[in-house]
Design a protein around this motif. Structure first.
Motif, mmCIF file in Angstrom:
data_model
loop_
_atom_site.group_PDB
_atom_site.id
_atom_site.type_symbol
_atom_site.label_atom_id
_atom_site.label_comp_id
_atom_site.label_asym_id
_atom_site.label_seq_id
_atom_site.Cartn_x
_atom_site.Cartn_y
_atom_site.Cartn_z
ATOM 1 N N UNK A 183 17.765 17.481 -11.873
ATOM 2 C CA UNK A 183 17.028 18.651 -12.016
ATOM 3 C C UNK A 183 15.604 18.629 -12.034
ATOM 4 N N UNK A 184 15.174 17.563 -12.894
ATOM 5 C CA UNK A 184 13.846 17.272 -13.128
ATOM 6 C C UNK A 184 13.125 16.297 -11.982
ATOM 7 N N UNK A 185 13.927 15.650 -11.037
ATOM 8 C CA UNK A 185 13.377 15.108 -10.097
ATOM 9 C C UNK A 185 13.076 16.085 -9.028
ATOM 10 N N UNK A 186 14.038 17.003 -8.782
ATOM 11 C CA UNK A 186 13.903 18.211 -7.645
ATOM 12 C C UNK A 186 12.616 18.869 -8.260
ATOM 13 N N UNK A 187 12.275 19.186 -9.636
ATOM 14 C CA UNK A 187 11.089 19.939 -10.114
ATOM 15 C C UNK A 187 10.161 19.142 -9.750
ATOM 16 N N UNK A 188 9.862 17.756 -10.052
ATOM 17 C CA UNK A 188 8.949 17.025 -9.658
ATOM 18 C C UNK A 188 8.518 17.153 -8.126
ATOM 19 N N UNK A 189 9.631 17.095 -7.226
ATOM 20 C CA UNK A 189 9.339 17.187 -5.687
ATOM 21 C C UNK A 189 8.556 18.658 -5.283
ATOM 22 N N UNK A 199 2.623 18.305 2.145
ATOM 23 C CA UNK A 199 2.964 17.059 1.806
ATOM 24 C C UNK A 199 2.892 16.774 0.368
ATOM 25 N N UNK A 200 3.689 15.692 -0.029
ATOM 26 C CA UNK A 200 3.929 15.520 -1.435
ATOM 27 C C UNK A 200 2.689 14.358 -1.766
ATOM 28 N N UNK A 201 2.359 14.534 -2.914
ATOM 29 C CA UNK A 201 1.052 13.596 -3.426
ATOM 30 C C UNK A 201 1.457 12.274 -3.543
ATOM 31 N N UNK A 202 2.899 12.003 -3.500
ATOM 32 C CA UNK A 202 3.404 10.586 -3.923
ATOM 33 C C UNK A 202 4.850 10.460 -3.666
ATOM 34 N N UNK A 203 5.480 9.765 -4.134
ATOM 35 C CA UNK A 203 6.989 9.379 -4.042
ATOM 36 C C UNK A 203 7.872 10.055 -5.118
ATOM 37 N N UNK A 204 7.063 10.749 -5.910
ATOM 38 C CA UNK A 204 7.909 11.709 -6.940
ATOM 39 C C UNK A 204 8.170 10.939 -8.326
ATOM 40 N N UNK A 205 8.994 11.564 -8.965
ATOM 41 C CA UNK A 205 9.500 11.012 -10.249
ATOM 42 C C UNK A 205 10.279 12.020 -11.085
ATOM 43 N N UNK A 206 9.803 12.444 -12.204
ATOM 44 C CA UNK A 206 10.418 13.678 -12.872
ATOM 45 C C UNK A 206 9.363 14.564 -13.427
ATOM 46 N N UNK A 207 9.670 15.884 -13.504
ATOM 47 C CA UNK A 207 8.776 16.730 -14.051
ATOM 48 C C UNK A 207 9.526 17.808 -14.783
#
Length: 296
Positions: A183-189, A199-207
């Motif tokens: 859930x939180x990886x998808x939210x970070x994306x 584009x994304x600002x990086x390679x993600x994480x969790x949010x």
């Protein structure tokens, strides 16, 4: 362990300060251990610590915190680790934003309390990724919640670094909720996406944000786990890349990527908007901006 909300606020605020102290110590130790590479001749970086205050409209005590910034170190070109505990009354813009997010009762009583830690690191070596982490607790008379996360922002991407960083975050999440990481990886994306650049600002994480399962202890424990996972997720990646040679082209790519990071933080970041709207120290709010950047 349970207690009154005032006790819970104190525990949360104390934890964010403890995490700040742990990270500052680890980062200064990393500077001391950097004895190779083109920056090894520089003095080992040290944090400059400044007290911050929130400006209230009526001049009453509205809380504050510590801004800790290291510049021109051997590993870190600029890194800030801020903690704050602020309170008072939300201004009109912040109150409307909270109401739009569905915070109950905020139209009737705009009182609030918020505490958290926020970290952004911009590195000397372009092969070593920039990184962001924050965790926080927010309270109003009718609601409380936790939020935060961590994401990796390399200008030169390495799949093994991305995998290692995410693996630590996944382990931290799975101990508290079987679906938390997904859930939180998808939210970070979604959250760390820059719409005007596509584009994304990086390679993600969790949010995550607005976390209130009804169990304060469980939600606080998860927030502590997210904060505690930061050093094990980030330090090994840094240690793997910090002595890697770089070229002028690598440096150019780093500066352009920093421009993307600055655009995101100034235009979209919730924390930046909230901090400026509620009168917190502008230097502390804008600590996340890189020391040098460029645009293509």
């Amino acid at each position: 362990m349970t207690g009154t909300m005032e006790e819970q606020k104190r525990r949360a605020s104390d934890w964010f300060r403890e995490l700040r102290d742990r990270i500052v110590t680890a980062f200064e130790a990393l500077e001391d251990s950097q004895t190779e590479g083109p920056m090894a001749d520089l003095p080992a970086g040290r944090f400059e610590v400044t007290e911050t205050r929130r400006a209230s409209e009526d001049g009453s005590d509205a809380g504050g915190g510590l801004m800790s910034v290291m510049r021109d170190g051997r590993v870190f070109e600029k890194v800030g680790v801020n903690v704050s505990t602020v309170y008072g009354t939300l201004g009109d813009a912040a109150q409307k934003a909270m109401a739009a997010r569905g915070v109950p009762g905020i139209e009737r009583d705009p009182s609030f309390w918020a505490s958290g830690i926020s970290l952004v690191a911009h590195m000397q070596n372009p092969h070593t990724p920039a990184v962001h982490m924050n965790t926080r607790m927010f309270w109003t008379p009718s609601a409380w919640w936790f939020g935060g996360g961590s994401d990796l922002n390399p200008c030169i991407e390495y799949d093994e670094d991305t995998a290692a960083f995410h693996a630590v975050l996944e382990e931290a999440c799975e101990a508290h909720g079987a679906d938390y990481y997904a859930r939180f990886k998808a939210w970070a994306d979604e959250y760390f996406f820059v719409p005007h650049r596509g584009r994304a600002r990086g390679v993600g994480g969790i949010f995550y944000d607005d976390l209130n399962t009804g169990d304060w202890e469980a939600d606080f424990a998860f927030t502590q786990a997210v904060g505690a996972a930061f050093l094990p997720a980030f330090l090994p990646v840094t240690e793997r890349r910090r002595n890697q040679p770089w070229t002028e082209a690598d440096r150019d790519a780093q500066l352009v990527h920093r421009g993307l990071y600055a655009e995101y933080n100034l235009v979209y970041d919730r924390g930046t908007k909230f901090g400026l709207a509620t009168g917190h120290d502008a230097n502390a709010v804008l600590m996340s901006l890189p020391p040098v950047a460029k645009w293509p």
